[in-house]
Design an enzyme around this catalytic site. Structure first.
Site, short mmCIF file in Angstrom:
data_model
loop_
_atom_site.label_atom_id
_atom_site.label_comp_id
_atom_site.label_asym_id
_atom_site.label_seq_id
_atom_site.Cartn_x
_atom_site.Cartn_y
_atom_site.Cartn_z
N GLU A 1 -10.48 -2.65 4.00
CA GLU A 1 -8.95 -1.93 4.49
C GLU A 1 -9.00 -0.56 3.96
O GLU A 1 -9.81 -0.12 2.92
CB GLU A 1 -8.20 -2.72 3.89
CG GLU A 1 -8.28 -4.24 4.59
CD GLU A 1 -7.07 -5.25 4.10
OE1 GLU A 1 -6.37 -5.98 4.89
OE2 GLU A 1 -6.56 -5.41 2.73
N ASP B 1 0.69 -1.27 -0.11
CA ASP B 1 -0.04 0.15 -0.04
C ASP B 1 0.81 1.47 -0.07
O ASP B 1 1.74 1.33 0.82
CB ASP B 1 -0.92 0.18 1.33
CG ASP B 1 -1.62 -0.93 1.78
OD1 ASP B 1 -1.69 -2.28 0.93
OD2 ASP B 1 -2.37 -1.23 2.69
C1 FRU Z 1 -3.91 -3.79 2.78
C2 FRU Z 1 -3.23 -4.02 4.21
C3 FRU Z 1 -3.66 -3.23 5.14
C4 FRU Z 1 -2.66 -3.29 6.15
C5 FRU Z 1 -1.23 -3.40 5.30
C6 FRU Z 1 -0.34 -4.50 5.85
O1 FRU Z 1 -3.34 -3.93 1.53
O2 FRU Z 1 -3.61 -5.61 4.23
O3 FRU Z 1 -4.89 -3.33 5.79
O4 FRU Z 1 -2.38 -2.10 6.95
O5 FRU Z 1 -1.79 -3.78 4.06
O6 FRU Z 1 0.68 -4.46 5.07
#
Ligand code: FRU
Length: 484
Positions: free
Chosen positions: A193, A24
């Site tokens: 998310e 992300d």
């Molecule tokens: C989304 C996610 C988030 C988390 C991160 C962990 O892709 O699963 O919810 O904070 O990636 O790397």
């Protein structure tokens, strides 16, 4: 046979980390004349783990410089996704909120500040500052709410497993008070998310704004949807406390397989809503054959809200530099008569197509390179949609769910306009300047790409094509050669 990493060229006008894993985008903020991009990063390997915030900056959203890791994982704690805001009172202080993902399985929100413009960070000794004692409480996105009477900071977080967004308010960016909850709604069998909430004028009318909730959902459970991760949005109203949707329904934000966790920059010039997303899918992200890096960001997009067929619809425009490259290119009218017209591209290319489906009938374009794989685009006017297919032995070898066909709404009863951005393994399609988008990872090989174009009936397709030079090359972009 699975292509080797040397056959997957590194993108030229998208951000990729020098080395190792990335997912992300985090902490997007415009500050000190720079666009700051932090990102979920494993500083020690090519797979997800040791999650930390990597850091890169850009003056123009095209050229990125990577900096040392901004927030590093530590014993017992990984640094998951979050956001950065520029304090409106003291312009020199940046505040980051991120999720502390503890080894004991619990997740809570933590805080860090930077007084050198975002390059070094001090974590708060009182961390975590927002803790419900739960295991999937994450992805804090702090936004500025200012209705002219009262300004406040609002934090959106998810209880991922409950499919809920929780909102909190703060006046000092330190202590938070619960406000309200959005959801659960929409499909079950997913986690929610990376939420964001963005204020946009409807049809350019600043007296008639709406608020748009951006949400990423990822299938979980015993029988997860093989299409994997995807992004959605809901248009509604927000009064600083409660979000009320127009329709309690998640609408697809990008129709491709590889667009996830996109959020907006804080404090962008002109208060524009500019997003960046991660171009992969949790279903097979670990298997995509690149090295020594894995993970790429999308093109930045500017969001607006337009009434389309009576509904407030999110429009995602490509960044200004894409338009500028295309304006330097010679536009070519390709007359398709009895055999496909072919364009020879480097594979780091921008392509604009304009045609009238009413006269050409079905239009097909195939992209092929040295890899044993293909990408097909097909628009059959009667279907009202564009079909995007990626397949072939090399695609099948990545992961059983990698070969795919996706559809993008594209009416057949009026002239059509498509912008394709292909940068190594990254293909992004914008319909009519972003009324619809589709983003897919593709495997075409490293030695250039041939785009072959055919129409059901003889007709003219206007094509503008430009190859984008490698970042070290300062020459103007060269027009792509037209072979026939
Ligand atoms: C989304 C996610 C988030 C988390 C991160 C962990 O892709 O699963 O919810 O904070 O990636 O790397």
């Amino acid at each position: 046979m699975q292509p080797t990493s040397t056959e997957v060229p590194r993108p030229r006008f998208h951000f990729t980390p020098r080395r190792h894993w990335m997912n992300d985008p985090n902490g997007l903020v415009h500050h000190g004349g720079l666009w700051h991009l932090y990102f979920q990063h494993n500083p020690e390997g090519l797979d997800w783990g040791n999650m930390s915030w990597g850091h890169a900056t850009s003056p123009d959203l095209q050229h990125w410089t990577e900096h040392p890791v901004a927030l590093a994982h530590r014993t017992g704690e990984q640094i998951f996704s979050g956001s950065v805001v520029a304090s409106r009172a003291d312009c020199d202080v940046l505040t980051a909120y991120y999720t502390s993902a503890y080894d004991d399985g619990h997740q809570a929100q933590s805080r860090a500040t930077s007084d050198d413009g975002g390059f070094t960070w001090r974590t708060d000794p009182g961390n975590p500052v927002l803790d419900r004692g739960t295991i999937a409480f994450r992805d804090p996105k702090v936004i500025r709410y200012d209705d002219g009477h009262a300004a406040r900071w609002v934090m959106l977080t998810v209880e991922a497993d409950d499919r809920q967004v929780l909102l909190y308010v703060s006046h000092d960016l330190r202590s938070w008070e619960y406000l309200s909850t959005i959801g659960p709604l929409g499909a079950t069998g997913v986690v929610w998310e990376c939420p964001d909430l963005v204020k946009l004028p409807l049809d350019g009318d600043t007296d008639d704004p709406r608020w748009v909730l951006l949400l990423s959902t990822n299938p979980v459970g015993d029988d997860p949807d093989p299409a994997g991760s995807s992004m959605h949005y809901i248009v509604g109203y927000f009064d600083g406390t409660t979000f009320v949707p127009d329709f309690p329904e998640l609408r697809r934000l990008d129709h491709g397989r590889d667009y996830y966790a996109a959020v907006t920059f804080d404090d962008a010039p002109g208060r524009e809503a500019v997003t960046i997303g991660w171009m992969s899918n949790w279903r097979y992200a670990h298997a995509f054959p690149t090295a020594p890096w894995r993970g790429a960001m999308s093109l930045p997009r500017t969001l607006t809200l337009r009434t389309v067929q009576g509904r407030a619809t999110l429009v995602q425009a490509p960044p200004a530099f894409v338009r500028e490259h295309l304006e330097h290119a010679a536009s070519t009218s390709v007359a398709v008569v009895d055999r496909p017209a072919e364009l020879s591209l480097t594979g780091h290319s921008l392509l604009e197509l304009r045609w009238d489906p009413a006269s050409t009938g079905t239009l097909r374009m195939q992209l092929r390179g040295a890899a044993d794989a293909f990408v097909d685009l097909e628009h059959a006017p009667g279907t009202g949609s564009l079909r995007l297919t990626r397949g072939g032995p090399a695609a099948e070898a990545v992961h059983p769910d990698f070969p795919s066909t996706t559809t993008v709404p594209l009416p057949g009863d009026r002239p059509a306009r498509l912008l394709l951005s292909l940068d190594g393994p990254l293909l992004e399609v914008f319909v009519a300047d972003g009324e619809e988008t589709a983003s897919n990872l593709v495997l075409l090989g490293a030695e250039g790409v041939i785009a072959s174009l055919e129409t059901a009936r003889p007709g003219t397709v206007h094509v503008t094509a430009v190859d984008v030079e490698a970042p070290t090359d300062v020459a103007l972009p060269a027009p792509a050669a037209v072979l026939s």
